[in-house]
Design a protein around this motif. Structure first.
Motif, PDB file in Angstrom:
ATOM      1  N   GLY A  17      -4.972  -2.114   6.360  1.00 33.87           N
ATOM      2  CA  GLY A  17      -4.723  -1.996   5.313  1.00 33.87           C
ATOM      3  C   GLY A  17      -3.791  -3.828   5.395  1.00 33.87           C
ATOM      4  O   GLY A  17      -4.195  -4.423   5.092  1.00 33.87           O
ATOM      5  N   LEU A  18      -2.857  -3.185   6.457  1.00 35.19           N
ATOM      6  CA  LEU A  18      -2.254  -4.818   6.774  1.00 35.19           C
ATOM      7  C   LEU A  18      -3.263  -5.769   7.283  1.00 35.19           C
ATOM      8  O   LEU A  18      -3.136  -7.076   6.702  1.00 35.19           O
ATOM      9  N   ILE A  70       0.886  -0.781   0.171  1.00 36.34           N
ATOM     10  CA  ILE A  70      -0.074  -0.128   0.100  1.00 36.34           C
ATOM     11  C   ILE A  70       0.252   1.428  -0.006  1.00 36.34           C
ATOM     12  O   ILE A  70       1.923   1.223   1.147  1.00 36.34           O
ATOM     13  N   ASP A 121      -4.576   3.196  10.193  1.00 40.75           N
ATOM     14  CA  ASP A 121      -4.923   3.147   8.916  1.00 40.75           C
ATOM     15  C   ASP A 121      -3.566   2.147   8.541  1.00 40.75           C
ATOM     16  O   ASP A 121      -4.195   0.690   7.829  1.00 40.75           O
ATOM     17  N   LYS A 122      -2.720   1.978   8.904  1.00 45.57           N
ATOM     18  CA  LYS A 122      -1.492   0.444   8.641  1.00 45.57           C
ATOM     19  C   LYS A 122      -1.608   0.194   8.889  1.00 45.57           C
ATOM     20  O   LYS A 122      -2.291  -2.010   8.195  1.00 45.57           O
ATOM     21  N   ALA A 160      -3.037  -6.728   3.248  1.00 42.94           N
ATOM     22  CA  ALA A 160      -1.949  -6.342   2.468  1.00 42.94           C
ATOM     23  C   ALA A 160      -0.582  -6.444   3.097  1.00 42.94           C
ATOM     24  O   ALA A 160      -0.505  -6.643   4.011  1.00 42.94           O
ATOM     25  N   SER A 197      -1.049   8.476   7.294  1.00 43.96           N
ATOM     26  CA  SER A 197       0.288   7.850   7.625  1.00 43.96           C
ATOM     27  C   SER A 197      -0.375   7.406   9.074  1.00 43.96           C
ATOM     28  O   SER A 197       0.631   7.005  10.200  1.00 43.96           O
ATOM     29  N   ASP A 212       3.187  -4.964   3.144  1.00 45.21           N
ATOM     30  CA  ASP A 212       3.661  -3.923   3.335  1.00 45.21           C
ATOM     31  C   ASP A 212       3.052  -2.106   3.337  1.00 45.21           C
ATOM     32  O   ASP A 212       1.747  -2.468   2.351  1.00 45.21           O
ATOM     33  N   TYR A 213       3.419  -1.410   4.279  1.00 41.18           N
ATOM     34  CA  TYR A 213       2.507  -0.461   3.359  1.00 41.18           C
ATOM     35  C   TYR A 213       3.402   0.671   3.808  1.00 41.18           C
ATOM     36  O   TYR A 213       4.148   0.592   4.716  1.00 41.18           O
ATOM     37  N   SER A 251      -0.176   5.120   0.201  1.00 36.34           N
ATOM     38  CA  SER A 251      -0.990   6.256   1.250  1.00 36.34           C
ATOM     39  C   SER A 251      -0.498   6.889   1.768  1.00 36.34           C
ATOM     40  O   SER A 251       0.413   7.166   2.607  1.00 36.34           O
TER      41      SER A 251
END
Length: 225
Positions: free
Chosen positions: A90-91, A77, A86-87, A95, A82, A97-98, A79
């Motif tokens: 996503g994970l 990701i 949010d991380k 995902a 931050s 990695d971010y 984006s």
């Protein structure tokens, strides 16, 4: 290596695509979530670079839709979001990695190398280049079944070059993945270890499978030094 870049900021998308193609990756790209899902439905990618703030369908929808049928394709990701929450979201959605924006291209390239190295060392247990083989589980090399005696650094160099056969690998790239932060770009340590590795391979194979590409780096494969 086939990569899909999904990014609606066109200037940034084009910059990323140029950078990756310069590194000899095969790259497709699009600017919205609907097109991304269409591409993911017909093409097989090794890695997806995914922005979250996309038009038509947002990045989280793209990620969750992909993960309904595909758990293998790596997703990184990209984006402007931050915050830790949010991380985590996503994970947790799948995902691998971010990377928060803004970022340096060098860091993006390093993240890609790390993700793809893990992917291929997991999937391809036995790597080969002619009579030379490398077992990624035991991290041992052999020529025609005869084990080679390599140092830890030589083993790391050989593994990375064999994983990335077909494209030049720069000295800086090897520093990122085989060395730690204690070595700098002016150190002769890398060249010493590579020279020792090539000497051993030449003795075992009868030729040096590592070629120099001036201005680009080291290329695994072939029978000429």
């Amino acid at each position: 290596m086939h990569i899909l870049v999904i990014e609606d900021e066109r200037a940034l998308c084009e910059t990323i695509v140029r950078s990756l193609r310069r590194l000899a990756y095969s790259v497709d790209y699009c600017y919205d979530g609907e097109k991304a899902l269409a591409l993911l439905g017909v093409e097989r990618y090794d890695l997806v670079l995914l922005d979250l703030n996309l038009p038509k369908k947002d990045g989280m929808t793209v990620l969750r839709t992909l993960r309904q049928t595909d758990r293998e394709t790596r997703v990184l990701i990209l984006s402007a979001r931050s915050e830790v929450e949010d991380k985590v979201e996503g994970l947790d959605a799948g995902a691998n990695d971010y990377l928060a924006k803004p970022f340096h291209l060098a860091e993006l390239e390093a993240r890609i190398r790390s993700l793809t190295l893990r992917q291929f060392t997991q999937q391809d247990v036995l790597l080969s280049c002619g009579a030379l083989s490398f077992d990624t589980r035991s991290r041992t090399a052999a020529v025609n079944g005869q084990m080679l005696t390599l140092t830890r650094k030589e083993t790391g160099i050989l593994e990375y070059l064999m994983v990335h056969q077909g494209r030049p690998v720069s000295q800086e790239e090897l520093m990122d993945h085989v060395w730690d932060n204690s070595v700098d770009s002016f150190s002769n340590s890398i060249r010493v270890h590579i020279s020792a590795l090539r000497k051993k391979l030449r003795a075992a194979l009868g030729y040096d499978p590592i070629r120099n590409r001036i201005g680009e780096g080291y290329l695994m494969g072939g029978e000429e030094a």
